[in-house]
Structures are given as C-alpha cells and as structure tokens.
Enzyme design. Structure first.
Site, short mmCIF file in Angstrom:
data_model
loop_
_atom_site.label_atom_id
_atom_site.label_comp_id
_atom_site.label_asym_id
_atom_site.label_seq_id
_atom_site.Cartn_x
_atom_site.Cartn_y
_atom_site.Cartn_z
N ALA A 52 10.70 9.02 -3.30
CA ALA A 52 11.84 8.32 -2.29
C ALA A 52 12.54 9.43 -2.03
O ALA A 52 13.26 9.31 -0.89
CB ALA A 52 12.53 7.29 -3.28
N TYR A 78 13.40 10.08 2.08
CA TYR A 78 14.71 9.99 2.87
C TYR A 78 15.21 11.21 3.31
O TYR A 78 15.74 11.24 4.59
CB TYR A 78 15.66 9.48 1.98
CG TYR A 78 15.67 8.06 1.79
CD1 TYR A 78 15.84 7.07 2.91
CD2 TYR A 78 15.16 7.43 0.51
CE1 TYR A 78 15.63 5.59 2.69
CE2 TYR A 78 15.21 5.92 0.40
CZ TYR A 78 15.33 5.19 1.32
OH TYR A 78 15.28 3.89 1.28
N GLU A 79 14.56 12.45 2.93
CA GLU A 79 14.93 13.85 3.50
C GLU A 79 14.08 13.78 4.81
O GLU A 79 14.77 14.29 5.81
CB GLU A 79 14.19 15.03 2.60
CG GLU A 79 15.64 15.44 1.70
CD GLU A 79 14.88 16.51 0.67
OE1 GLU A 79 13.62 16.58 0.61
OE2 GLU A 79 15.69 17.04 -0.01
N GLY A 132 0.65 4.13 1.59
CA GLY A 132 1.19 4.42 3.13
C GLY A 132 2.17 3.51 3.49
O GLY A 132 2.90 3.89 4.27
N GLY A 167 0.90 -1.13 -0.02
CA GLY A 167 -0.05 0.00 0.02
C GLY A 167 0.78 1.20 -0.09
O GLY A 167 2.08 1.25 0.45
#
Lengths: 187, 187
Positions: free
Chosen positions: B142, B146-147, B105, B103
């Site tokens: 992505a 990661y930030e 989320g 999913g």
C-alpha cells in the site's frame, strides 16, 4: 402540459414534483453542469430528496423554484427560480440550470430566464432581479444579456473552479428597464 | 454509469448512498487503522446506512463511492475527513472490496485511478492545500501504491493502531498541492 405555472413559446415552468428528483440528482453530479452552479460535493439521493421535498412542501416565502419543461414531448430539462426574495426591498436572486446537456444551445435558457423575470415583475410585483454568473459561463452571460440583465459589478476572484480563481459578474435588471423593453417589443 | 460524479478510464466516482453502507462498513473495518466507521464495534446494516447518511451530511467530510465502469459494481469507498477550511487540509481514506473480488492488479489500478481523481477534486475544486492518509506501516504494498500517485512518507506513529491482539505502527503519508501540481501540469 402538467400543472403549468408559467407558459412560454416552447417551454413551460411548473412546480417541482417528487418524480423529478432522479433527473436533478444526475445533473447536479454532472461536473459540466455543476461548475456553473453552487454545488461542489457529490449529491446523494438523500440530499436531492431533501431539496426536492422542501421545494414541494413550499411555505418558504423567500423561494420560488420551478421545473423547466420542454413542451415538445413534455420533457423535463432543468430548473430555475427566484431565491432570497426580500419582500421589503422587492428584490430576488435568479438561478437556473439546464441539466439536460443535449438541450444546450437551443435558446431554452434564454426563454426560461425571460419567463422567470416576467413572473418576478408581473406576478410577484418585485422591483429588481439580480444574479451571479462565473466569467467562464459565456453561454449564461449571453442569455442574461439577451433578456435585459446588465453587468453591474465584477467580483474579482470570487469563484474557484478547475484549480484557479475566476471573476464573478453581478448582473441585475430593474422593473422599469424591463417594462420599457417589453413596450418596444409589442407596439 | 449510474450517477457519475467524476469519470476515470475504468472506474468512476459517484455519490455514496446509504445503501452502500453495509459494504462500506465491512471494507473500512478490514482496511482501516483509524476512525473506523464505528471504532471496531459491531455495525448492523441499518446502522451502517445511518452512518453513511451522517457522513454525507457532514460538511467536514465527503463520502464518495468508487464503481467499475464495465458493470457499475461498487469496488471501493472513499472518505475525505477532517476537512479543515482554515488549514485547507484533509484526511483521505480508500477502502476497497476484498482483493479476492478485484484481483491483485485490480487493487493497484483502482487505487491509483481513484486516488488521482480524488486528488484533482480535492485540489482543483475543494481548493485544499494538503491531503494526508494513515495506513498500516506493515503494508508495504500500500505504501508503494500511494508513493506512485505522489504521496510522501512523513513519519511513523508507533503503536497507533490495535488489531488482531497487538499494536501496530501506522505510517502517515501526505501530498501537498504544489507537489501534485508539478506532477499533473495539465489544464
């Protein structure tokens, strides 16, 4: 008791068996257990099996590794042993792990340590047993002191855990000290 | 939980076992820009198992499986690679199960939770100073993920990857221990 090598009051020590591997793997991955040991990576089935197999195979004159089994219920609770045995100097390094956390605080570590130390002096005819313990492992330090290990040196910041450096205590027990203490116990 | 190594709220990290190999090989192939397990060549299930064994025995790498607490299902595979003990740096790669299985989320939540656990392990246990990752520059979602856990974009490697018949730019992201410590002042 199955194949006991050394028997104590509530525990006995026996050689490792293949069937022990899954329990050891679980404990080696448990960070509360591993933080007191030399294991810092995930331990795979393969890693654990190779360790167990080499202990089962034997043939290494510098290693004496045992499973710690509670007599009641014949329950495996950890492992202990002598490592880096130097037969010329007659010294060995001691190691122990009580992996089953429900059994912590019941004196099993102290009893197992005493059994291995007695084994080192009485069976293997060694002269000195030493160990390293991390400064935050107060339970371990207490157990070793009760058995008769003495603090010999502190290795400053020799350990890294939980994001910082910690001291490592180098403890040792000599055969003569141990024999004197044994005599006092049994007049 | 089966063989927990580091435990989060909805997921946990456990050792990467050779039986995880086929999933790992598939998921890395879909998600990776660099260092695919076999450089894009076909990988049989048996070869995938062997690749995982090689990986987990390699001291310059750590392989970790991500499992869901609710059902113990494998949802991701982590590699810490090119661990350099002198620079105290390493690469990080997380390959997740297909989005259709997790999913939308799920991808965000699992990435963040797994990455936080791995960073704590990398900085607080492995004592590293820098962790970097490579991703497709075109994957904006992505980069944002990661930030959010603290990585900073450091640059773009032009045409560093080749996929689906064309070259792709690769983004390099990194996080330093001091940056991570500012974000996670606990302990």
């Amino acid at each position: 008791m199955r194949n006991p090598a050394v028997a104590g009051r509530t525990l006995y020590l026996r050689p490792l068996e293949r069937g022990d591997s899954d329990s050891f793997q679980l404990w080696m991955n448990d960070q509360e257990v591993a933080r007191n040991l030399l294991v810092h990576r995930p331990v795979t089935q393969d890693d654990q099996a190779r360790f167990t197999e080499s202990a089962i195979a034997g043939g290494d004159p510098t290693e004496a590794v045992f499973a710690i089994v509670r007599k009641k219920g014949d329950l495996l609770i950890g492992s202990t042993g002598l490592h880096a045995i130097d037969w010329r100097r007659r010294i060995a390094a001691f190691g122990i792990e009580i992996g089953r956390k429900e059994e912590w605080g019941k004196g099993y570590g102290t009893e197992a340590t005493a059994l291995v130390v007695a084994y080192a002096f009485r069976e293997l005819n060694l002269n000195r047993v030493w160990l390293h313990v991390y400064e935050y492992n107060t339970r371990g330090i207490g157990a070793y002191e009760r058995v008769g290990f003495r603090m010999e040196a502190t290795l400053r910041q020799d350990c890294f855990c939980d994001g910082r450096y910690w001291d490592v205590h180098h403890m040792g027990i000599l055969r003569a000290e141990w024999e004197r203490a044994e005599k006092k116990k049994k007049p | 939980m089966r063989m927990p190594f580091l435990v989060g709220e909805t997921i946990y990290l456990r050792p990467l076992e050779s039986d995880d190999g086929p999933d790992a090989a598939r998921w890395f192939r879909g998600a990776e820009t660099e260092g695919r397990l076999a450089g894009g060549l076909p990988v049989s299930e048996e070869a995938a198992r062997r690749l995982i064994e090689t990986l987990t025995r390699d001291e310059r790498q750590v392989g970790i499986a991500v499992a869901r607490r609710a059902d113990d299902r494998l949802v991701g595979v982590i590699r810490l690679y090119r661990l350099n003990p002198q620079r105290r740096s390493g690469g990080y790669r997380l390959a997740l199960a297909p989005t259709s299985d997790l999913g939308r989320g799920g991808v965000d939540a699992i990435t963040q939770e797994a990455t936080r656990l791995v960073l704590a392990y990398a900085f607080e246990t492995l004592n590293l100073n820098r962790i970097y990752l490579h991703g497709f520059a075109s994957d904006r979602a992505a980069r944002t993920r990661y930030e959010k856990v603290g990585f900073t974009e450091e640059g773009i490697l032009r045409q560093e990857a080749f996929q689906d018949g064309r070259y792709e730019d690769v983004v390099v992201m990194g996080i330093l221990r001091e940056e991570w410590a500012r974000r996670a002042p606990s302990r």
